[in-house]
Enzyme design. Structure first.
Site, PDB file in Angstrom:
ATOM      1  N   TYR A 283      16.724  30.068   7.110  1.00  0.00           N
ATOM      2  CA  TYR A 283      15.539  30.846   7.460  1.00  0.00           C
ATOM      3  C   TYR A 283      15.404  31.006   8.971  1.00  0.00           C
ATOM      4  CZ  TYR A 283      13.752  30.623   2.682  1.00  0.00           C
ATOM      5  OH  TYR A 283      13.585  30.767   1.325  1.00  0.00           O
TER       6      TYR A 283
ATOM      7  N   MET B  18      12.978  24.613   0.963  1.00  0.00           N
ATOM      8  CA  MET B  18      12.213  23.836  -0.001  1.00  0.00           C
ATOM      9  C   MET B  18      13.102  22.923  -0.840  1.00  0.00           C
ATOM     10  SD  MET B  18       9.590  25.039  -3.024  1.00  0.00           S
ATOM     11  CE  MET B  18       8.263  25.483  -1.885  1.00  0.00           C
TER      12      MET B  18
ATOM     13  N   ARG C   6     -10.676   1.557  14.878  1.00  0.00           N
ATOM     14  CA  ARG C   6     -10.788   2.246  13.586  1.00  0.00           C
ATOM     15  C   ARG C   6     -11.856   1.521  12.768  1.00  0.00           C
ATOM     16  NH1 ARG C   6      -4.716   2.666  11.248  1.00  0.00           N
ATOM     17  NH2 ARG C   6      -5.231   0.469  10.979  1.00  0.00           N
TER      18      ARG C   6
ATOM     19  N   LYS D  25       0.831  -1.196   0.000  1.00  0.00           N
ATOM     20  CA  LYS D  25       0.000   0.000   0.000  1.00  0.00           C
ATOM     21  C   LYS D  25       0.870   1.252   0.000  1.00  0.00           C
ATOM     22  CE  LYS D  25      -0.541   0.126   5.038  1.00  0.00           C
ATOM     23  NZ  LYS D  25      -1.491   0.211   6.158  1.00  0.00           N
TER      24      LYS D  25
END
Length: 369
Positions: free
Chosen positions: A256, A304, A131, A35
Site C-alpha cells: 500500500y 491487514m 496515577r 493481568k
C-alpha cells in the site's frame, strides 16, 4: 491446512523467567502478574503452568480474577486496581481475593464492609507516578484507619509504582523510593513496590512482596540490559510462513502506498501475518524478521492479513519457509520482541497484548486451557 500463523507459548520459558525473578529476590514473595490475559499469553494457561511455583497471582480487575477461579485456580489473587464499585466486595469475599485500595471511596466502602474473614489489602501510595494512590501525607492516616479495622483488613502492605525504574537515569526513581521507604519506616509497614525493572536492576527496592510482570514473558523492560535481564527467555514466538514469492525488477513499488521501492532486482516474500492479527502497522521498512532462522527485513507497509519481506539474499527461502515475527526460530535464533518494538515506535507490552484472538495460541505443542 489452516492458516500458518500461530503464537507459540513456551511454558518452560515462563517458569524459567519466574524462577529468575524469585532468585533475584530470595527474601521477597514474588507475585506473578497475569493481568491483560497474562500480557497476551493466556492467563489461565500461564496460571496453571505457574501453580505450585508462584504463591500468588495479581490481575487488574475482578473479571480477570473470576476467569482464573472458574478455571480452577486456587492460589491467592490480588486485584491491583481494587474494586470499581462497592458491590464488587461481595465477589471479593466469595472468590477469596485480595485488593489494593487507592481512593477515598474505596476506603469508605471497605471500612463499612463486614466480610466473614479479614481480606489481604495493599494500600497504594502515590510516590510520584501520579496515577492512582493516596498522597504520602495522607497515607499514614489511611494506614491507621485500616489497621484499626482488623475484622476487615488482614495482611496489610504499602504499595507504590515506580515511573522510571527502567531508565538509565535513576534520579527520579531514587526520589520515589526515598518517599515510600520513609513512609514504610514511619509506619513499620511491609512494602510491595518492586516491578519487573526494579527486580532486575534495583535490589534496594525489593520488598516483602515483589510484582514481576513483563519479565515473566521474556521481555527486557530495561533501557540498558544487564546481566540479569539477559537471562530472560522469550515465552511467545509469533510464527508464520512464506505463502508466496514475487520476483521484481528495479524500481517496483511494494504494498500500500508504494512506500518501499525496489532499488535492484528483488525477491519479495509474502507472509501470512498482518495488523488484523495484531502485528503493528507502524513497523517501518527494515523491521527485522527471521526467515528459516536468518534475519531479513520488512519491505512495505503491513497489510491487514499479510506483510512482505525482502528475500533477495535468501535464495533458499520459498513457500512454506518458517517466519518468526518475534521469539525463537526452530533453528534456535532469537528475535527479541523488544527489538521489534523499537522499529514500531512502541514497547513490547503493546505488541504482546495486541496479538488478536484469531491467532491460535499453542502451549508447548498443544492447548492446555
Amino acid at each position: 491446512m489452516s492458516r500458518p500463523l500461530i503464537a507459540h507459548i513456551d511454558l518452560d520459558a515462563l517458569r524459567h523467567n519466574y524462577r529468575l525473578a524469585a532468585g533475584l529476590a530470595p527474601d521477597s514473595l514474588s507475585v506473578a502478574v497475569l493481568k491483560a490475559d497474562a500480557y497476551g499469553h493466556g492467563a489461565v494457561s500461564c496460571a496453571k503452568a505457574l501453580a505450585g511455583l508462584a504463591p500468588m497471582f495479581a490481575v487488574a480487575a475482578i473479571e480477570e480474577a473470576m476467569a482464573l477461579r472458574e478455571a480452577g485456580i486456587r492460589e491467592p489473587i490480588v486485584l491491583l486496581e481494587g474494586i470499581f464499585s462497592a458491590d464488587e466486595l461481595a465477589l471479593v469475599e466469595s472468590l477469596e481475593l485480595g485488593m489494593a485500595i487507592h481512593s477515598d471511596w474505596q476506603l469508605e466502602a471497605v471500612l463499612a464492609w463486614r466480610p466473614a474473614r479479614p481480606v489481604m489489602t495493599w494500600l497504594k501510595v502515590d510516590s510520584g507516578m501520579h496515577r492512582l494512590g493516596f498522597s504520602p501525607d495522607r497515607a499514614a492516616a489511611v494506614w491507621k484507619a485500616l489497621k484499626a479495622a482488623p475484622e476487615v483488613v488482614g495482611d496489610l502492605h504499602l504499595m507504590s509504582h515506580f515511573a522510571t525504574a527502567d531508565s538509565r537515569d535513576d534520579r527520579y526513581f531514587a526520589q520515589q523510593r526515598e518517599i515510600i521507604m520513609a513512609l514504610a519506616e514511619q509506619l513499620d509497614a511491609p512494602l510491595c513496590v518492586a516491578n519487573s525493572p526494579s527486580i532486575l536492576a534495583h535490589v534496594e527496592a525489593h520488598g516483602a512482596i515483589n510484582r514481576p510482570g513483563v519479565m515473566l514473558y521474556g521481555s527486557d523492560p530495561l533501557e540498558q540490559a544487564n546481566d540479569a535481564s539477559q537471562q530472560l527467555s522469550p515465552v511467545m514466538t509469533l510464527r508464520s510462513e512464506i505463502i508466496a514469492v514475487r520476483e521484481l525488477g528495479a524500481g517496483e513499488p511494494v504494498g500500500y502506498g508504494g512506500r518501499f521501492v525496489t532499488s535492484a532486482p528483488t525477491r519479495i516474500g509474502v507472509v501470512a501475518c498482518g495488523y488484523g492479527d495484531g502485528y503493528d502497522r507502524h513497523a517501518v521498512d527494515g523491521t527485522p524478521v527471521l526467515v528459516d532462522g536468518q534475519r531479513c527485513r520488512l519491505a512495505g507497509k503491513v497489510s491487514m492479513d499479510m506483510m512482505t519481506v525482502d528475500l533477495t539474499d535468501m535464495p533458499q527461502a520459498d513457500i512454506g519457509s518458517e517466519v518468526v515475527l518475534w521469539g525463537r526460530s526452530q533453528a534456535g535464533t532469537v528475535l527479541s520482541v523488544d527489538e521489534v518494538a523499537t522499529y514500531c515506535d512502541t514497547i513490547s507490552y503493546t505488541l504482546l497484548t495486541g496479538v488478536l484472538p484469531r491467532v491460535p495460541r499453542r502451549y508447548n505443542g498443544g492447548h492446555i486451557d
